[in-house]
Design an enzyme around this catalytic site. Structure first.
Site, short mmCIF file in Angstrom:
data_model
loop_
_atom_site.label_atom_id
_atom_site.label_comp_id
_atom_site.label_asym_id
_atom_site.label_seq_id
_atom_site.Cartn_x
_atom_site.Cartn_y
_atom_site.Cartn_z
N LYS A 218 0.80 -1.07 0.03
CA LYS A 218 0.08 -0.04 -0.15
C LYS A 218 1.05 1.16 -0.07
O LYS A 218 2.00 1.00 0.70
CB LYS A 218 -0.86 -0.14 1.30
CG LYS A 218 -2.07 -0.57 1.27
CD LYS A 218 -2.98 -0.24 2.26
CE LYS A 218 -4.20 -1.10 2.54
NZ LYS A 218 -5.12 -0.72 3.76
N HIS B 15 3.11 6.73 2.92
CA HIS B 15 3.13 8.10 2.92
C HIS B 15 4.05 8.68 3.96
O HIS B 15 4.50 7.93 4.92
CB HIS B 15 1.86 8.48 2.76
CG HIS B 15 0.99 7.83 3.94
ND1 HIS B 15 1.00 8.40 5.22
CD2 HIS B 15 0.15 6.71 4.01
CE1 HIS B 15 0.15 7.82 6.31
NE2 HIS B 15 -0.43 6.53 5.58
N HIS C 265 4.00 7.84 7.72
CA HIS C 265 4.89 6.79 8.34
C HIS C 265 6.20 7.63 8.72
O HIS C 265 6.88 6.95 9.55
CB HIS C 265 5.00 5.68 7.28
CG HIS C 265 3.75 4.96 7.19
ND1 HIS C 265 3.30 4.90 5.83
CD2 HIS C 265 3.30 4.41 7.85
CE1 HIS C 265 2.01 4.26 5.93
NE2 HIS C 265 2.22 3.75 7.35
N1 ARG Z 1 -0.07 -0.18 9.04
C1 ARG Z 1 -0.93 0.67 9.58
C2 ARG Z 1 -0.89 1.90 8.66
O1 ARG Z 1 -0.11 2.23 7.98
C3 ARG Z 1 -0.54 1.16 11.15
C4 ARG Z 1 -0.39 0.08 12.16
C5 ARG Z 1 -0.59 0.35 13.32
N2 ARG Z 1 -0.49 -0.32 14.60
C6 ARG Z 1 -1.35 -1.29 14.77
N3 ARG Z 1 -1.11 -1.89 15.70
N4 ARG Z 1 -2.52 -1.51 14.20
O2 ARG Z 1 -2.02 2.41 8.95
#
Ligand code: ARG
Length: 556
Positions: free
Chosen positions: A113, A116, A119
């Site tokens: 995905k 962005h 992050h």
């Molecule tokens: N991968 C997710 C995102 O980019 C964030 C993960 C956040 N952590 C979790 N334990 N849900 O939106």
């Protein structure tokens, strides 16, 4: 009052003529049935002599309802500066966290995905928080909860089977995966049956199909290799990369537990947990096709973390748009009877806004993390090459990298995290404003004075620090003395900006001292003391910058 209560009441008087610390007597008025000024006067009389005979204070005075304390400037300078120089990089550390474990989950990018700029914010924030907790003696664990599972992988596999090519992907994984992923979406608009195909692939993946699993692994490994380049540039590492896929085989147990506790209800074919609070929508655990979702994996992750690490605090550094998701997760854990759900904390942050479309991105609308960092380094290099001092710098690339990367990190940690971040190169690389380069410059300036002293053969090791009694010196000493408090404040609020604010103030005070005190031209005994103060300031700036992820440069 207990000593702690009294300490908590202590305040700093509005102007320096009124002393350096004040004890307000108002809360005592009721107990003693006396007016605050009378209490202040009485206290002043009682403690006056003891204060005058103390090492750090010269006098106390009653003014209105306050008891004002005046520090002995020289004595404080002696105490603080020698403490810093003795402890070096350990100065300001504490053991308040001894024996306590804090997990910090941050970064957590998604494979397949778009990656962005948000992050980059969680990466900056989370890494800084981890350093802050660790500085305070907590045992920390850095977790990257990779987004490496979910229906998007079904889409990606479908896309790959149609348009993918292993070699192209290996050469440039993030871009290529993104390309075919985006293509999938536009094609699926006209051919909705593609969505069904994707769902079927994800089901195969969840069921452990060998070929599909191999493809998935290929995507994950290729992407991770790319992410690691960025982490390296940021000087960041993780203790665990247990992402969403790691929990794929741990979810049946969660579903079982929820059933056992009678928490699951059916809703349109899906299994959900409902909450008493009507403002929280039900949390979906199993979709109607039996596949799990993001939330299920988060429940499994929290339970796994408690069992594995027995944490005292479990922090999630994730954008504020996911606040409701975490509220649901923590509420489900609470309903499951886990009292440790109260130790789970969502640390949110705002959006990054680009008012002047400043990024020359190769990727259309998606802002890539590495592009931002590279551009910052390039821009810094230009500034440095055009500066008067560039000829003194040995490795311009290395210096540009430290300043360019530091400038971005600083800008993300400058204000309270819930605020949106307004991204403009003008502010980020403003060497004179509140910026990373400004603070780094103060450090390099200090180091350059110390180098000059050394080149002139000056040995200031035995300097008499009690000579540091001027206003600018005193202000600087007091601020250095409060470093540990700034770090504690940052941990209490989970706000690295407390440290950013602190180090910016420190740089400003140092510059003021540098400009007014003319260190090298001072009378030799004073010069030596000032050199020591300069050295202590550098130690403190370096430690504070480290806590927000910014590296120092010796020359710039
Ligand atoms: N991968 C997710 C995102 O980019 C964030 C993960 C956040 N952590 C979790 N334990 N849900 O939106």
């Amino acid at each position: 009052l207990t000593a702690e209560q009294a300490e908590r009441l202590m305040a700093v008087p509005p102007n320096p003529d009124m002393g350096d610390a004040a004890f307000p007597c108002f809360t005592l008025a009721k107990t003693f049935r006396k007016a605050p000024p009378a209490i202040a006067a009485e206290l002043c009389e009682k403690v006056g002599e003891a204060v005058e005979n103390s090492r750090l204070f010269q006098k106390v005075a009653a003014v209105g309802g306050y008891l004002n304390f005046y520090l002995k400037r020289g004595a404080l300078a002696e105490e603080v500066v020698s403490d810093v120089l003795e402890k070096g990089e350990n100065y300001g550390k504490s053991d308040e966290g001894a024996g306590k474990k804090v997990l910090v989950e941050f970064s957590s990018p998604n494979i397949a995905k778009p990656f962005h700029i948000g992050h980059l914010v969680t990466t900056a924030l989370g890494s800084s928080l981890e350093r802050i907790y660790s500085f305070l003696g907590y045992d920390t664990v850095k977790i990257n909860h990779l987004g490496d599972w979910g229906t998007q992988f079904g889409k990606l596999i479908s896309a790959y089977k149609r348009w993918g090519d292993a070699e192209t992907i290996e050469a440039d994984p993030i871009n290529e995966l993104l390309k075919i992923y985006v293509k999938f979406h536009s094609e699926a608009e006209e051919h909705p049956e593609l969505e069904d195909e994707a769902r079927a692939y994800f089901k195969l993946l969840e069921d452990g199909d060998e070929e599909i699993t191999k493809l998935w692994k290929f995507f994950v490994d290729a992407s991770l290799k790319e992410f690691n380049k960025t982490y390296k540039l940021l000087d960041i590492s993780f203790d665990s990369y247990a992402g969403e896929s790691f929990y794929s085989d741990k979810m049946p147990e969660v579903v079982e537990l929820l059933k056992e506790k009678n928490l699951l209800e059916e809703s349109d074919g899906a299994q959900v947990v409902r909450f008493d609070d009507e403002n929280i929508p039900p949390c979906i655990i199993l979709k109607s096709d039996g596949t799990t979702i993001y939330a299920t994996r988060d429940l499994a992750a929290a339970i796994y973390r408690k069992r594995t690490y027995d944490f005292n605090k479990n922090i999630y550094v994730v954008g504020t748009p996911q606040a409701l998701h975490f509220k649901q997760i923590f509420s489900v854990l609470d309903k499951m009877g886990y009292e440790w759900s109260k130790d789970c904390v969502h640390v949110g942050f705002g959006y990054v806004r680009f008012p002047d479309k400043v990024l020359s991105t190769r990727h259309g609308d998606v802002v890539f993390l590495e592009d931002v960092l590279r551009e910052s380094i390039e821009k810094t290099k230009e500034v440095i090459i055009n500066s008067a001092t560039s000829k003194n710098i040995e490795d311009i690339d290395e210096v540009s990298e430290k300043i360019g990367v530091g400038a971005i990190l600083y800008s993300f940690l400058k204000n309270g995290r819930e605020k949106d971040i307004v991204f403009t190169w003008k502010d980020i690389l403003d060497f004179e404003g509140e910026s990373g380069p400004y603070v780094q410059y103060a450090y390099a300036r200090g180091k350059s004075v110390l180098r000059k002293a050394e080149e002139s053969g000056i040995d200031y090791s035995a300097a008499d620090l009690s000579l540091l009694e001027g206003n600018d010196e005193f202000e600087l000493v007091k601020l250095i003395n409060s470093f540990g408090d700034a770090v504690k404040d940052a941990a209490n609020k989970n706000e690295p900006c407390c440290v950013t604010r602190y180090v910016t103030d420190l740089a400003q005070l140092f510059n003021k001292f540098y400009n007014t005190c003319n260190i090298m031209k001072s009378e030799p005994r004073l010069r030596d003391a000032r050199l020591k103060l300069t050295e202590a300031t550098c130690v403190c700036i370096k430690s504070a910058l480290y806590l927000i992820g910014v590296r120092v440069v010796e020359k710039m």
